[in-house]
Design an enzyme around this catalytic site. Structure first.
Site, PDB file in Angstrom:
ATOM      1  N   SER A  16       0.807  -1.222   0.000  1.00 49.70           N
ATOM      2  CA  SER A  16       0.000   0.000   0.000  1.00 49.70           C
ATOM      3  C   SER A  16       0.840   1.272   0.000  1.00 49.70           C
ATOM      4  O   SER A  16       0.402   2.314  -0.469  1.00 49.70           O
ATOM      5  CB  SER A  16      -0.930   0.006   1.217  1.00 49.70           C
ATOM      6  OG  SER A  16      -0.174  -0.141   2.412  1.00 49.70           O
ATOM      7  N   GLY A  53      -1.834  -4.224   1.219  1.00 46.29           N
ATOM      8  CA  GLY A  53      -1.944  -5.382   2.094  1.00 46.29           C
ATOM      9  C   GLY A  53      -0.979  -6.510   1.773  1.00 46.29           C
ATOM     10  O   GLY A  53      -0.954  -7.532   2.459  1.00 46.29           O
ATOM     11  N   ASN A  82       4.048  -5.142   5.910  1.00 49.76           N
ATOM     12  CA  ASN A  82       2.897  -5.922   6.402  1.00 49.76           C
ATOM     13  C   ASN A  82       3.332  -7.171   7.162  1.00 49.76           C
ATOM     14  O   ASN A  82       2.657  -7.595   8.095  1.00 49.76           O
ATOM     15  CB  ASN A  82       1.954  -6.279   5.247  1.00 49.76           C
ATOM     16  CG  ASN A  82       1.219  -5.053   4.742  1.00 49.76           C
ATOM     17  OD1 ASN A  82       0.645  -4.300   5.522  1.00 49.76           O
ATOM     18  ND2 ASN A  82       1.263  -4.814   3.453  1.00 49.76           N
ATOM     19  N   ASP A 163      -5.176   6.928   9.689  1.00 55.23           N
ATOM     20  CA  ASP A 163      -4.770   5.681  10.355  1.00 55.23           C
ATOM     21  C   ASP A 163      -3.394   5.793  11.021  1.00 55.23           C
ATOM     22  O   ASP A 163      -2.970   4.899  11.747  1.00 55.23           O
ATOM     23  CB  ASP A 163      -4.802   4.489   9.392  1.00 55.23           C
ATOM     24  CG  ASP A 163      -3.769   4.582   8.256  1.00 55.23           C
ATOM     25  OD1 ASP A 163      -2.908   5.489   8.279  1.00 55.23           O
ATOM     26  OD2 ASP A 163      -3.822   3.731   7.353  1.00 55.23           O
ATOM     27  N   HIS A 166      -0.230   5.317   6.905  1.00 53.87           N
ATOM     28  CA  HIS A 166      -0.011   5.499   5.468  1.00 53.87           C
ATOM     29  C   HIS A 166       0.271   6.959   5.110  1.00 53.87           C
ATOM     30  O   HIS A 166      -0.442   7.846   5.567  1.00 53.87           O
ATOM     31  CB  HIS A 166      -1.227   4.994   4.682  1.00 53.87           C
ATOM     32  CG  HIS A 166      -1.393   3.512   4.756  1.00 53.87           C
ATOM     33  ND1 HIS A 166      -2.153   2.898   5.726  1.00 53.87           N
ATOM     34  CD2 HIS A 166      -0.867   2.519   3.996  1.00 53.87           C
ATOM     35  CE1 HIS A 166      -2.098   1.585   5.546  1.00 53.87           C
ATOM     36  NE2 HIS A 166      -1.320   1.332   4.508  1.00 53.87           N
TER      37      HIS A 166
END
Length: 194
Positions: A16, A53, A82, A163, A166
């Protein structure tokens, strides 16, 4: 000669962080990279095969098809975040990244490895081990290496989306500046050798 004018591919293969997560695709750092390559009149096209992801295991399973499709001369590997956030096995992560480097090199592509750090709450053993994976692999395979892809961005609330993880639109040019010096050396050297 038509062959000399043909463009080589730079394949950005990430998660991402390179897939322009929750921001317009055109404003992601990979799109900004494509524009900079064009502005510098370098004979390359940028292909973005990043998937939000994605883990290193997922990346490893997807890479052969991407190498076949794009036939890149440069592969920028940006994976592992991740794995770290899920506290997956560092040995497995290293093995997956190693196989991706090997596959890319066997396909005659030069690899650029983008390193990551993870938050300290995972404990010093895991966070230090995580960081070392990238350094070890870049040394072993002599790949150009960006130690921390999100340097100057991670931990800055004004540069990330809600979040807290990111990078936002404002951060994207900063990411490009983290990557560009390493990439530019390869692109200009390769172009001189053509």
């Amino acid at each position: 000669m038509a062959e000399a004018a043909s463009k080589q591919a730079i394949l950005v293969f990430g998660d991402s962080l390179s897939a322009a997560y929750r921001i317009p695709q055109a404003q992601g750092w990979v799109s900004l990279l494509a524009q900079r390559v064009k502005d510098n009149h370098l004979p390359y096209e940028v292909a973005n095969a990043s998937v939000s992801g994605e883990t290193t295991a997922g990346g490893l399973s997807r890479l052969p098809a991407a190498l076949k499709q794009f036939k890149p001369s440069i592969v920028v590997i940006e994976l592992g975040a991740n794995d770290g956030l899920r506290a997956l096995s560092l040995d497995a992560m290293k093995s997956n990244l190693e196989k991706m480097i090997q596959a890319s090199q066997q396909a005659n592509a030069q690899v650029v490895l983008l390193g990551m750090f993870i938050p300290p709450n995972y404990g010093p053993k895991y966070t230090n081990g995580f960081k070392a994976v990238y350094l070890d692999l870049s040394e072993k395979y002599k790949t150009p290496f960006v130690p921390f892809f999100l340097d100057g961005i991670s931990g800055h609330s004004d540069l990330v989306i809600e979040d807290g993880l990111h990078p936002n639109v404002v951060a994207q040019p900063k990411i490009l500046e983290n990557v560009w010096p390493t990439l530019k050396l390869i692109l200009t050297k390769n172009n001189t050798n053509r």
